[in-house]
Design an enzyme around this catalytic site. Structure first.
Site, PDB file in Angstrom:
ATOM      1  N   ASP A  21       0.826  -1.210   0.000  1.00 31.32           N
ATOM      2  CA  ASP A  21       0.000   0.000   0.000  1.00 31.32           C
ATOM      3  C   ASP A  21       0.864   1.265   0.000  1.00 31.32           C
ATOM      4  O   ASP A  21       2.085   1.210   0.230  1.00 31.32           O
ATOM      5  CB  ASP A  21      -0.919  -0.029   1.232  1.00 31.32           C
ATOM      6  CG  ASP A  21      -2.289   0.554   0.959  1.00 31.32           C
ATOM      7  OD1 ASP A  21      -2.385   1.444   0.094  1.00 31.32           O
ATOM      8  OD2 ASP A  21      -3.247   0.135   1.617  1.00 31.32           O
TER       9      ASP A  21
ATOM     10  N   ASP B 161     -10.808   1.725  -3.379  1.00 28.05           N
ATOM     11  CA  ASP B 161     -11.352   1.395  -2.060  1.00 28.05           C
ATOM     12  C   ASP B 161     -12.872   1.368  -2.087  1.00 28.05           C
ATOM     13  O   ASP B 161     -13.506   0.952  -1.124  1.00 28.05           O
ATOM     14  CB  ASP B 161     -10.891   2.426  -1.015  1.00 28.05           C
ATOM     15  CG  ASP B 161      -9.509   2.093  -0.476  1.00 28.05           C
ATOM     16  OD1 ASP B 161      -9.026   0.976  -0.739  1.00 28.05           O
ATOM     17  OD2 ASP B 161      -8.917   2.954   0.207  1.00 28.05           O
TER      18      ASP B 161
HETATM   19  C1  GLA Z   1      -5.782   1.758   2.135  1.00 32.75           C
HETATM   20  C2  GLA Z   1      -6.176   0.608   1.245  1.00 32.75           C
HETATM   21  C3  GLA Z   1      -7.261  -0.216   1.919  1.00 32.75           C
HETATM   22  C4  GLA Z   1      -6.757  -0.716   3.230  1.00 32.75           C
HETATM   23  C5  GLA Z   1      -6.300   0.450   4.086  1.00 32.75           C
HETATM   24  C6  GLA Z   1      -5.632  -0.025   5.359  1.00 32.75           C
HETATM   25  O1  GLA Z   1      -6.803   2.679   2.245  1.00 32.75           O
HETATM   26  O2  GLA Z   1      -6.594   1.072   0.007  1.00 32.75           O
HETATM   27  O3  GLA Z   1      -7.637  -1.288   1.088  1.00 32.75           O
HETATM   28  O4  GLA Z   1      -5.691  -1.616   3.025  1.00 32.75           O
HETATM   29  O5  GLA Z   1      -5.387   1.272   3.409  1.00 32.75           O
HETATM   30  O6  GLA Z   1      -5.262   1.025   6.166  1.00 32.75           O
END
Ligand code: GLA
Length: 730
Positions: free
Chosen positions: A459, A526
């Site tokens: 990430d 997301d």
């Molecule tokens: C980001 C990612 C999510 C999740 C969060 C965790 O927003 O896109 O899918 O993994 O971080 O903090």
């Protein structure tokens, strides 16, 4: 006057695309043509074509014909954006490059060359400015032409590089542009505009590909669509700051271009040092689907091709968030395995003091508080249940409230003594600092070595703002950071062969072919709301084939939009990517689980096609209804989806058409409803008898041409519902 007498003329051909380049009179190569294949060219006819394409000398212009090289040069009279901007403290600022060698696939070319696919390497020099330029133009078997430029300082130290871009010539007929914008939770929103005189410039200064990234910049003939029109597109394969642009000069000359966006003073070359720009990809196609398929071929032909049997994944993020409770996670794993899930991914919250997003980021050590016995109790059970295990990292980031940031505040990227403004309570770790890089690599490596981990969700949850190297007086360092990020990916992959890596960045903010040379899928967004996802999947496939798109079935009420959707619609949306679940299965009802299982079975039964076929998106007159699908390479079968996003404009006399099949073959088209009938279903007469408890219908046998040109009567569905159809050659 055959141009060939004055220097190299190169014709490269692949998959119905021709590139005709001339590098006559020692000048950098210029594109005479980039587009549909030119049959029947030989030395003489190519020379005549090159000569015939030389424009007249215009009134009140420079007194020589204008000619735009792939790295456009100011000295030629080109008043648009130069490809190279570099100087020595304000001197030697306008390069005048002369070609010193030109090779195709390693063989020197001085006159006519015809062949392909192949790689053209051009070396040029400007002795006065003391610079060398190397240009690589590679026409891939897919017909995609990629280019990259490398600049070398052959003189005194202190050559500052401000910009190095490559361009693609497009015809004047390409008057419409399409690229993407977006935001968190709504990535790859298409935007269209006219190409007018001047520049359409997309500058990205966010230090990552970004969820408002242009992704691809297309120029096409008026009204181009998925199947209609001629389309030329560029993509800058770079995960740091970058540009995409389309420029139309007053003269009529038009180019698409791209490169890295360099910050002030970011690249200064010592004697003998080089700066390499990123690969910029260019694809020509008849319609957007053709362009997309060429990009898919590029990705599918990479050395480490992902398996089309991609495992059904369960990611725990929207199920538990930061609540890392072992019994709860074990229960989730049991439920997942019982459903047929094949990979279980533990998301954020397992390390350091990371109990929420305010602290712990950067400390890649299993938390003693929540995991007193380490991750083994979970991982062992997951593996025992027959699933692979995946783990979340955010390697380039730190919370100020973390052991690493406290111990090494000088590793935080900053342009000044004060740190940059926070974003998600975090700062960026300067991976160009060798000790910081080693810290992350070693901590990650230790976890990947200790545990049986098949998959990493990588990430990157903030923009790079004022990202400088504190140890070098705050010098801009996004370029170095991007290179270090690539290096870290490569090193960890080399140390852990077979490890799969997902590129995630606040959802879909790191989707580009640079990161995808080193990773195995992207998290599209997301936002898992299927209504929004239909659009995001549709447009993310403009660059990437479906098997690279992380695509989950979430809970009924979307955590991002609050909208409620039936499982049918959520699943029918998700199966056109690398399928997963992101939902607290403990809160799902028996009825929901009973509906979910056949969808997973459907995916498994069809994933060899869903994750390998050619993507087809239909141009529909009513954008409330989308039709898309995947067709096998031999056109023997296909899966299509009809997606009703809103009440259709017309009813009941509407038809749906399916493109991409063999016009002359006959296909049995069956409506398939793995989870039962979608809401509001009124089948069309041709559906015939229901079979297997209504999981499919007998359907009809029609020719491929009939499906594409006549179509089938549409059933009626409520908004936010979908129906799938299989087509099989009989
Ligand atoms: C980001 C990612 C999510 C999740 C969060 C965790 O927003 O896109 O899918 O993994 O971080 O903090």
């Amino acid at each position: 006057m055959p141009a060939t007498t004055a220097g190299p003329t190169v014709h490269l051909r692949a998959a119905g695309v021709s590139v005709l380049l001339e590098a006559t009179e020692g000048r950098l190569p210029a594109m005479v043509h980039w587009g549909p294949e030119l049959p029947g060219l030989d030395e003489e006819s190519a020379g005549a074509l090159v000569a015939a394409s030389v424009p007249m000398v215009g009134p009140n212009n420079v007194d020589v014909p204008l000619r735009v090289a792939v790295v456009p040069e100011h000295w030629t009279g080109w008043s648009g954006r130069p490809g190279l901007r570099a100087s020595r403290d304000g001197r030697s600022w306008s390069a005048r490059l002369r070609v010193t060698s030109l090779e195709v696939d390693g063989t020197p070319v001085t006159g006519w060359y015809d062949g392909g696919p192949g790689t053209l390497v051009v070396r040029a020099t400007d002795a006065d400015a003391a610079i060398d330029l190397e240009l690589v133009l590679e026409l891939l078997p897919s017909g995609v032409l990629r280019q990259r430029a490398t600049l070398t300082n052959t003189g005194e130290p202190g050559l500052t590089v401000d910009d190095l871009c490559v361009t693609y010539r497009i015809p004047t007929e390409a008057t419409e542009l399409l690229d993407f914008s977006g935001r968190w939770g709504r990535e790859r929103l298409p935007q269209r505009t006219d190409l007018v005189s001047g520049m359409h410039l997309r500058e990205n200064r966010r230090g990552r590909t970004a969820n408002d990234g242009a992704t691809l910049l297309h120029a096409g003939t008026p009204g181009f669509g998925f199947a209609a029109g001629d389309v030329w597109a560029v993509h800058t394969a770079w995960s740091g700051n970058h540009t995409h642009y389309a420029e139309r000069a007053f003269t009529g000359e038009s180019v698409l271009g791209g490169g890295e966006l360099l910050l002030s003073g970011e690249v200064r070359l010592g004697t003998g040092a080089s700066y390499a720009g990123p690969w910029v990809y260019g694809a020509f196609g008849h319609g957007l689907d053709d362009v997309a398929r060429r990009f898919h071929r590029v990705q599918r032909s990479r050395e480490r091709r992902v398996d089309t049997a991609r495992p059904v994944t369960l990611n725990v993020w929207e199920a538990v968030y930061f609540d890392h409770d072992l019994p709860r996670l074990l229960d989730l794993a049991e439920r997942a395995a019982a459903l047929g899930v094949e990979r279980f991914v533990l998301d954020d919250g397992w390390f350091g003091s990371r109990r929420d997003d305010h602290s712990g980021l950067g400390d890649w050590v299993v938390s003693q508080d929540v995991w007193p016995d380490g991750l083994a109790p979970l991982i062992d059970r997951v593996v025992e249940l027959g699933m692979e295990f995946g783990l979340w990292f955010e390697p380039e980031m730190v919370n100020p409230d973390s052991d690493v940031a406290r111990a090494h505040p000088e590793w935080v990227m900053s342009a000044r003594p004060e740190w940059p403004v926070e974003s998600r309570h975090q700062q960026v770790l300067d991976l160009a600092v060798p000790e910081a890089y080693a810290h992350v690599r070693d901590q990650m490596d230790a976890i990947l070595t200790e545990y049986d981990i098949a998959y990493v969700k990588w990430d990157h949850n903030r923009d790079l703002v004022e990202a400088g190297n504190q140890l070098d007086g705050g010098r801009a360092a996004v370029h170095e950071q991007t290179l270090a990020f690539y290096r870290l990916l490569e090193e960890l992959r080399a140390g852990h062969p077979g490890l799969e890596i997902e590129s995630c960045s606040s959802g879909g903010a790191r989707v580009d072919l640079g990161v995808l040379e080193r990773t195995d899928r992207v998290w599209v967004s997301d936002n898992i709301d299927p209504h929004d996802r239909q659009h995001m999947m549709r447009w993310t496939t403009q660059l990437l084939p479906p098997e690279y798109l992380g695509s989950h079935i979430a809970s009924g009420r979307s955590h991002t939009t609050g909208r409620i959707h039936d499982l049918n619609f959520r699943a029918a949306t998700a199966v056109f990517g690398h399928l997963g679940i992101e939902w607290d299965l403990a809160s799902a009802t028996e009825a929901e689980l009973a509906e979910l299982r056949p969808w997973l079975d459907f995916y498994k039964a069809h994933r060899d096609l869903l994750l390998d076929g050619e993507v087809v998106r239909m141009d529909t007159a009513d954008d409330r209804v989308l039709v898309h699908g995947v067709v096998a390479h031999d056109a023997s079968r296909a899966v299509f989806a009809q997606v009703v996003l809103d009440s259709p404009r017309h009813q009941p006399v509407t038809r749906i058409t399916f493109r991409g099949l063999d016009p002359e073959r006959r296909y049995r088209v069956r409506p398939v409803l793995p989870g039962g009938a979608p809401s509001g279903l009124r089948p069309a007469a041709w559906w015939g008898e229901a079979e297997g408890d209504g999981a499919s219908y007998a359907g009809v046998v029609v020719t491929g041409a009939g499906l594409a040109l006549v179509g089938l009567a549409s059933p009626s569905l409520h908004p936010d519902q979908a129906v799938l159809y299989t087509a099989e050659a009989v």
